[in-house]
Motif scaffolding. Structure first.
Motif, PDB file in Angstrom:
ATOM      1  N   PHE A   6      40.955  43.137  43.372  1.00 50.65           N
ATOM      2  CA  PHE A   6      40.592  41.724  43.337  1.00 50.65           C
ATOM      3  C   PHE A   6      39.163  41.623  43.861  1.00 50.65           C
ATOM      4  O   PHE A   6      38.840  42.185  44.911  1.00 50.65           O
ATOM      5  N   LYS A  66      49.834  40.681  38.107  1.00 46.86           N
ATOM      6  CA  LYS A  66      49.902  39.247  37.827  1.00 46.86           C
ATOM      7  C   LYS A  66      51.309  38.697  38.000  1.00 46.86           C
ATOM      8  O   LYS A  66      51.485  37.543  38.368  1.00 46.86           O
ATOM      9  N   ARG A  75      45.421  36.679  44.777  1.00 40.63           N
ATOM     10  CA  ARG A  75      44.634  36.812  43.557  1.00 40.63           C
ATOM     11  C   ARG A  75      44.010  35.491  43.098  1.00 40.63           C
ATOM     12  O   ARG A  75      43.251  35.482  42.132  1.00 40.63           O
ATOM     13  N   LEU A  80      39.962  40.261  38.355  1.00 44.85           N
ATOM     14  CA  LEU A  80      40.688  41.528  38.423  1.00 44.85           C
ATOM     15  C   LEU A  80      39.850  42.590  37.726  1.00 44.85           C
ATOM     16  O   LEU A  80      39.424  42.402  36.586  1.00 44.85           O
TER      17      LEU A  80
END
Length: 133
Positions: A6, A66, A75, A80
């Motif tokens: 991240f 995810k 996140r 990403l």
């Protein structure tokens, strides 16, 4: 092997963290710096785990990251990015490769100009290419 990271922007620059390795973080002034520093931080972290006899997790896919509800806040507003794990093993291994003669001459000329061996030049070029993708 590449791990999902991240990348968060803050007032100072960019922060990098790895959901597969909580506590492994890095920073950079630019996204490119953050990725480069993140790759080094990841290698350092994994080397520490290996020295401690701990298991190195297999990289999860972006879809798995995810779908992980525990990572929702982490996140949020993050980009990403897949960051390669490049471990230095401390020893070289002789390999046999085939290259076009003209390419080999160009490699040798460039290595000579940079005062490098052919092996050092190829290793440096490969590392840069892997880190750049």
């Amino acid at each position: 092997m590449r791990y999902v990271s991240f990348i968060h922007r803050d007032e100072v620059g960019y922060g990098v963290s790895f959901p597969d390795f909580p506590g492994c973080v890095s920073v950079g002034d630019t996204v490119d710096d953050a990725i480069r520093h993140g790759s080094k931080a990841l290698a350092f972290h994994v080397e520490g785990l290996a020295e401690d006899g701990e298991a190195i997790p297999e990289p999860r896919t972006i879809d798995a990251i995810k779908a992980d509800p525990e990572l929702t806040d982490w996140r949020r507003e993050a980009d990403l990015v897949l960051i390669p794990l490049l471990l230095d093993r401390g020893s070289s291994r002789r390999v046999n490769i085939s290259l076009d003669r003209g390419l080999l001459e160009a490699i040798d000329d460039e290595a000579r100009q940079r005062r490098m061996t052919r092996s050092a030049f190829l290793a440096t070029a490969a590392r840069r290419e892997i880190e750049a993708t």
